[in-house]
Design a protein around this motif. Structure first.
Motif, mmCIF file in Angstrom:
data_model
loop_
_atom_site.group_PDB
_atom_site.id
_atom_site.type_symbol
_atom_site.label_atom_id
_atom_site.label_comp_id
_atom_site.label_asym_id
_atom_site.label_seq_id
_atom_site.Cartn_x
_atom_site.Cartn_y
_atom_site.Cartn_z
ATOM 1 N N ILE A 183 11.997 1.295 1.910
ATOM 2 C CA ILE A 183 11.177 0.367 2.691
ATOM 3 C C ILE A 183 9.702 0.619 2.404
ATOM 4 N N VAL A 184 9.054 -0.379 1.821
ATOM 5 C CA VAL A 184 7.636 -0.293 1.464
ATOM 6 C C VAL A 184 6.908 -1.427 2.165
ATOM 7 N N GLN A 185 5.839 -1.111 2.864
ATOM 8 C CA GLN A 185 5.098 -2.114 3.617
ATOM 9 C C GLN A 185 3.995 -2.791 2.816
ATOM 10 N N GLY A 186 3.559 -2.140 1.757
ATOM 11 C CA GLY A 186 2.413 -2.676 1.013
ATOM 12 C C GLY A 186 1.093 -2.289 1.638
ATOM 13 N N HIS A 187 1.120 -1.265 2.498
ATOM 14 C CA HIS A 187 -0.088 -0.769 3.161
ATOM 15 C C HIS A 187 -0.390 0.630 2.629
ATOM 16 N N VAL A 188 -1.326 0.730 1.721
ATOM 17 C CA VAL A 188 -1.650 2.012 1.096
ATOM 18 C C VAL A 188 -2.277 2.954 2.119
ATOM 19 N N ASN B 60 -0.759 12.984 6.229
ATOM 20 C CA ASN B 60 0.406 12.522 5.490
ATOM 21 C C ASN B 60 1.109 13.685 4.804
ATOM 22 N N VAL B 61 2.434 13.607 4.738
ATOM 23 C CA VAL B 61 3.221 14.693 4.135
ATOM 24 C C VAL B 61 4.309 14.111 3.239
ATOM 25 N N THR B 62 4.761 14.916 2.298
ATOM 26 C CA THR B 62 5.927 14.580 1.488
ATOM 27 C C THR B 62 7.007 15.619 1.749
ATOM 28 N N VAL B 63 8.241 15.272 1.440
ATOM 29 C CA VAL B 63 9.355 16.207 1.545
ATOM 30 C C VAL B 63 10.157 16.164 0.253
ATOM 31 N N GLU B 64 10.749 17.304 -0.105
ATOM 32 C CA GLU B 64 11.563 17.383 -1.309
ATOM 33 C C GLU B 64 12.685 16.353 -1.268
ATOM 34 N N LYS B 65 12.819 15.579 -2.342
ATOM 35 C CA LYS B 65 13.830 14.531 -2.494
ATOM 36 C C LYS B 65 13.582 13.332 -1.572
ATOM 37 N N GLY B 66 12.432 13.295 -0.911
ATOM 38 C CA GLY B 66 12.083 12.146 -0.090
ATOM 39 C C GLY B 66 11.454 11.057 -0.947
ATOM 40 N N SER B 67 11.135 9.938 -0.319
ATOM 41 C CA SER B 67 10.575 8.786 -1.038
ATOM 42 C C SER B 67 9.057 8.782 -0.954
ATOM 43 N N ILE C 203 5.327 1.764 -6.821
ATOM 44 C CA ILE C 203 6.613 2.143 -7.411
ATOM 45 C C ILE C 203 7.344 3.103 -6.484
ATOM 46 N N SER C 204 8.579 2.779 -6.134
ATOM 47 C CA SER C 204 9.400 3.662 -5.312
ATOM 48 C C SER C 204 9.901 4.820 -6.168
ATOM 49 N N LEU C 205 9.510 6.047 -5.786
ATOM 50 C CA LEU C 205 9.871 7.234 -6.556
ATOM 51 C C LEU C 205 10.352 8.343 -5.637
ATOM 52 N N THR C 206 11.015 9.338 -6.223
ATOM 53 C CA THR C 206 11.547 10.477 -5.475
ATOM 54 C C THR C 206 10.654 11.690 -5.683
ATOM 55 N N SER D 110 -6.556 10.373 -13.396
ATOM 56 C CA SER D 110 -6.362 8.999 -12.925
ATOM 57 C C SER D 110 -6.141 8.973 -11.419
ATOM 58 N N THR D 111 -6.643 7.923 -10.771
ATOM 59 C CA THR D 111 -6.458 7.731 -9.330
ATOM 60 C C THR D 111 -5.349 6.712 -9.096
ATOM 61 N N VAL D 112 -4.419 7.056 -8.204
ATOM 62 C CA VAL D 112 -3.301 6.163 -7.893
ATOM 63 C C VAL D 112 -3.243 5.924 -6.389
ATOM 64 N N ASN D 113 -2.564 4.845 -6.009
ATOM 65 C CA ASN D 113 -2.350 4.526 -4.597
ATOM 66 C C ASN D 113 -1.092 5.207 -4.089
ATOM 67 N N LEU D 114 -1.148 5.707 -2.858
ATOM 68 C CA LEU D 114 0.015 6.310 -2.217
ATOM 69 C C LEU D 114 0.354 5.569 -0.937
ATOM 70 N N GLU D 115 1.618 5.232 -0.781
ATOM 71 C CA GLU D 115 2.136 4.825 0.522
ATOM 72 C C GLU D 115 3.277 5.768 0.862
ATOM 73 N N PHE D 116 3.096 6.536 1.930
ATOM 74 C CA PHE D 116 4.102 7.505 2.339
ATOM 75 C C PHE D 116 5.236 6.810 3.082
ATOM 76 N N ASP D 117 6.386 7.450 3.095
ATOM 77 C CA ASP D 117 7.581 6.871 3.709
ATOM 78 C C ASP D 117 7.333 6.561 5.184
ATOM 79 N N ILE D 118 7.630 5.329 5.603
ATOM 80 C CA ILE D 118 7.327 4.887 6.962
ATOM 81 C C ILE D 118 8.094 5.699 8.000
#
Length: 203
Positions: free
Chosen positions: A96-101, A129-136, A142-145, A175-183
């Protein structure tokens, strides 16, 4: 709502500043199928189509979008990842991606790994904002793991198809990229933070 599965690459053909806004014109294979007022994700940023002509579409990014994403860094000739909003009867192939960076990140390492590619990104963790191992995670739409999750950085592994069909092929160190963390993760983090600061006698 989007899935993080990129449909096609678009090429930026015109950039026009108007007060605090940036009008972006993009040429792509899907332009003929677009409609005025339609939502399209550009590098993961949900923007509204405001004009169509000759295989191109134009969208407008406001000042807040330019501050929170890499959209303001675009140059004529750059490629952007494009995805139209998902259809309700379609499979959710990504997440699920909202398109809100939420914020941007900087690529700190890029490695070719015998047919795949590994990118490492560093971001400002003080925002919460946080990430988790094997999370989205959504990078430039681009949806990535996530692999190798740390407090302020993480890595992703890219298969050849994704590398060849998205603008990750242009991303290198710096390079600078956009991040949207998992809702879902964002809601959990917000609730955990609220519970940590709420007196126990409230419950």
């Amino acid at each position: 709502m989007f899935t993080g599965i990129i449909e096609t690459l678009g090429e930026v053909t015109d950039l026009r500043h108007e007060q605090g806004n940036l009008h972006i014109t993009v040429e792509s294979a899907i332009a003929a199928e677009l409609k005025i007022d339609q939502s399209v994700a550009h590098n993961g940023v949900c923007l509204t189509v405001v004009a169509l002509a000759d295989g191109k579409h134009t969208v407008t990014a406001i000042e807040e979008t330019l501050q929170k994403s890499n959209i303001g860094h675009l140059k004529i000739g750059d490629f952007v990842n494009l995805e139209r909003c998902m259809q309700m009867n379609a499979r959710l192939d990504g997440h699920i991606v909202q398109g809100h960076v939420d914020q941007t990140a900087v690529c700190t390492d890029f490695r070719e790994m015998h047919g795949s590619w590994e990118y490492t990104f560093e971001y400002n963790a003080s925002i919460g904002n946080v990430t988790v191992e094997k999370g989205s995670i959504c990078i430039n739409g681009i949806s990535l793991t996530v692999v190798n999750s740390k407090k302020n950085s993480f890595s992703v592994a890219i298969i050849p198809y994704t590398f060849e069909h998205t603008n990750l092929q242009q991303v290198r160190e710096g390079s600078t990229v956009n991040l949207e963390f998992d809702i879902i993760g964002k809601y959990v983090a917000r609730l955990m933070g609220a519970n940590a600061t709420t007196p126990s006698n409230v419950f």
